[in-house]
Design an enzyme around this catalytic site. Structure first.
Site, short mmCIF file in Angstrom:
data_model
loop_
_atom_site.label_atom_id
_atom_site.label_comp_id
_atom_site.label_asym_id
_atom_site.label_seq_id
_atom_site.Cartn_x
_atom_site.Cartn_y
_atom_site.Cartn_z
N SER A 1 -0.43 -13.62 38.52
CA SER A 1 -1.91 -13.08 38.62
C SER A 1 -2.78 -14.26 38.41
O SER A 1 -4.08 -14.40 38.50
CB SER A 1 -2.22 -11.96 37.54
OG SER A 1 -1.81 -12.63 36.41
N GLY B 1 -3.04 -14.94 35.14
CA GLY B 1 -3.56 -14.56 33.67
C GLY B 1 -2.63 -15.36 32.60
O GLY B 1 -1.34 -16.07 33.17
N VAL B 2 -2.77 -15.22 31.42
CA VAL B 2 -1.92 -15.98 30.48
C VAL B 2 -0.36 -15.69 30.79
O VAL B 2 0.42 -16.47 30.61
CB VAL B 2 -2.47 -15.83 28.98
CG1 VAL B 2 -1.45 -16.33 27.87
CG2 VAL B 2 -3.84 -16.36 28.89
N ASP B 3 -0.29 -14.08 30.45
CA ASP B 3 1.18 -13.99 30.45
C ASP B 3 2.01 -14.28 31.60
O ASP B 3 2.97 -14.86 31.28
CB ASP B 3 1.26 -12.23 30.35
CG ASP B 3 0.72 -11.87 29.03
OD1 ASP B 3 0.39 -12.72 28.02
OD2 ASP B 3 0.17 -10.66 28.73
N CYS C 1 0.77 -1.07 -0.08
CA CYS C 1 0.05 -0.19 -0.11
C CYS C 1 0.96 1.22 0.03
O CYS C 1 1.63 1.48 -1.20
CB CYS C 1 -0.98 -0.15 1.26
SG CYS C 1 -2.43 1.23 1.08
N HIS D 1 -3.80 -5.52 0.66
CA HIS D 1 -3.00 -5.91 1.88
C HIS D 1 -3.00 -7.39 2.15
O HIS D 1 -4.05 -7.91 2.16
CB HIS D 1 -3.93 -5.14 3.11
CG HIS D 1 -3.63 -3.80 3.09
ND1 HIS D 1 -2.73 -3.33 4.10
CD2 HIS D 1 -4.33 -2.87 2.67
CE1 HIS D 1 -2.81 -1.91 3.88
NE2 HIS D 1 -3.72 -1.56 3.28
N GLU E 1 -1.63 -9.21 4.41
CA GLU E 1 -1.69 -9.44 5.84
C GLU E 1 -3.00 -9.57 6.37
O GLU E 1 -3.16 -10.37 7.38
CB GLU E 1 -1.02 -8.46 6.53
CG GLU E 1 -1.75 -7.09 6.65
CD GLU E 1 -1.52 -6.03 5.67
OE1 GLU E 1 -1.66 -4.96 5.84
OE2 GLU E 1 -0.98 -6.40 4.61
#
Length: 525
Positions: free
Chosen positions: A235, A237-239, A86, A181, A183
């Protein structure tokens, strides 16, 4: 000698497109390491990065306007393939001697491009062939300007009725540009086009895989930490869960996790975290039961932003108090991921050049004087999830819906009380349980219940009940920047509503949020 999984790398220069991070994710999915940098990256930094190829991303500017962004000349001096997408195609064309002009007919959305020239990039890639034997591609366009004159040594690769030069190629130098695009998923062959450029034209090897990423991260942690001890705020959580699993595998008992139970977690979440990490994996986890402290600090406060700050400050106080009880801690581990790094660098605007540490734990006291270890800072969220599976974490944990840092504190409208939190976590549990039963949990991107401090009359048996109202929220999204409300089956909503009202005495009415983002946000506070 250990394999260098960063050896084959792609440089992506960001000109401000909303799709730039998506390009990077697509490159990683192909199995090749890449980094995203602002368009005005320093020439010396470009040479030091030594990419096997460069992708020039899109952007909202017009090449023919004064002071519009330009690609550094160092990119064209590297002698490696370059792919302009683009705006990236337009600035490449203009900088190499072509011309770009505004178009009377702007193209936004689905389009068909005809492949009119042979090239290494598109040969053998098509969606259909017409009666004249012309190859066509179904693509996604988003542009107003267009290339009107090719640079020297380029030929036309693709065209549309309103954009005669929708693609261009110089096979000798490995320079390519497309106006569409590749992507985005709307461009059906986009993945093949990017793979062709990265693997075949740039000659990259697919070294960037979950198993190799895990091996590399473990080696990096061991090299950085040595025999020192590391502290992690876990926590659930995932991370933070993936960081815990990774560090435990890398350094074992040198890791200590502090799990702060703030009383604003999901039903049984504290027990699940302890069972997974402390009991099953043998990780050293300190559970700080701080529900009373959090609720006392939140008493009387109804402003959403002030609630967030109170929860953040209280977390720091509790975390700091627990860490002071530990000896010889030299490192603080954080679940910083690559989008955090990009955000801190200001890559979207191109205004910042220094990548700063992203303190996602929330401003921990400087007097802790700990060095940071951030083993996920090169990874996108989807890569973190795949790494979690590689490290042996359960699928249901790794692919859980996002949960806000302040927890239920921002899903209880107004003042936070223990009564409200207890009702909400039970209602939320029912909603998630029924989504799983109906095979809808992984079809939506995020689902939760919101507690509204409003009472409504209901009827139970022969009597009236005056109790609280809750709202169900479920959305579908790709990037969480925009989202549409999930069109759940009426039967499923009926089941969830019936269970919540019948099983939870304090709730008399259930509503369903049909607001999309924008204009609404995903969370209510």
């Amino acid at each position: 000698m250990a394999l260098d999984i960063h050896a084959h790398r792609i440089l992506i220069l960001d000109f401000g497109s909303q799709y730039t991070q998506l390009i990077a994710r697509r490159v990683r999915e192909i199995g090749v390491y890449c980094e995203l940098h602002p368009f005005d990256m320093d020439d010396e930094a470009i040479r030091e990065f030594a990419p096997k190829g460069v992708i020039l991303a899109g952007g909202p500017e017009s090449v023919h306007e004064a002071n519009s962004p330009r690609c550094p000349q160092a990119v064209f001096d590297l002698g490696v393939p370059v792919f302009g997408i683009c705006y990236g195609m337009q600035t490449m064309a203009e900088q190499l001697g072509g011309k770009v002009a505004g178009s009377e007919l702007r193209e936004f959305g689905y389009a068909r491009v005809d492949v009119v020239g042979k090239s290494r990039l598109l040969d053998g890639i098509e969606d259909h062939i017409d009666a004249d034997g012309l190859f066509g591609l179904d693509v996604w366009m988003s542009h107003g300007d267009k290339v009107t004159k090719l640079p020297e040594d380029f030929h036309i690769l693709a065209s549309t009725p309103s954009c005669p030069i929708a693609g261009m190629a110089d096979d000798a130098r490995g320079y390519y540009g497309v106006q569409f695009h590749p992507e985005v998923t709307h461009t059906k062959q986009g993945g093949r086009i990017l793979s062709r450029f990265i693997l075949d034209i740039c000659g990259c090897e697919a070294l960037w895989t979950p198993s190799k990423i895990a091996e590399d991260a473990i080696a990096q942690v061991r090299a950085q930490v040595g025999t020192d001890n590391v502290l992690l705020g876990l926590s659930g959580g995932v991370d933070s869960s993936v960081v815990a699993a990774l560090l435990h595998k890398a350094i074992g008992d040198q890791l200590t996790c502090v799990f702060v139970d703030n009383g604003l977690l999901r039903l049984h979440e504290g027990e699940q975290v302890m069972a997974m990490f402390a009991e099953n994996m043998g990780v050293k986890v300190i559970r700080a039961n701080a529900e009373e402290q959090f609720l006392n600090n939140l008493e009387g406060e109804s402003d959403p932003e002030k609630k967030r700050k109170i929860i953040g400050r209280t977390f720091i106080d509790v975390f700091d108090a627990e860490s002071c009880k530990l000896d010889n801690i030299k490192y603080l581990a954080q679940g910083t991921i690559y989008p955090d790094v990009i955000e801190s660098a200001g890559a979207k605007s191109g205004k910042a050049h220094v990548i700063k540490s992203h303190h996602n734990v929330g401003g921990l006291p400087e007097e802790m004087n700990l060095k940071l270890v951030e083993p996920l800072r090169e990874l996108f969220k989807d890569e973190v999830r795949r790494l979690g599976l590689e490290l042996g974490l359960p699928y249901d944990m790794v692919y859980r819906h996002p949960f806000p840092g302040p927890g239920l504190g921002v899903r209880i409208l107004g003042e936070v009380k223990k009564e409200y939190a207890d009702l909400l976590r039970r209602a939320d549990h029912i909603f998630i349980e029924e989504l799983r039963k109906a095979d809808w949990y992984h079809k939506v991107s995020q689902a939760f219940v919101v507690f509204q401090p409003v009472k409504s009359v209901g009827v139970v048996g022969d009597g009236r009940r005056y109790a609280w109202v809750v709202a169900l929220r479920a959305v579908e999204t790709i990037d969480f920047m925009t989202a549409r409300w999930a069109h759940l089956p009426y039967e499923l909503l009926e089941t969830v509503s019936g269970r919540i009202i019948n099983e939870i005495e304090g709730i008399s009415r259930v509503t369903y949020d049909v607001s999309s983002k924008p204009p609404a946000t995903i969370e209510w506070e």
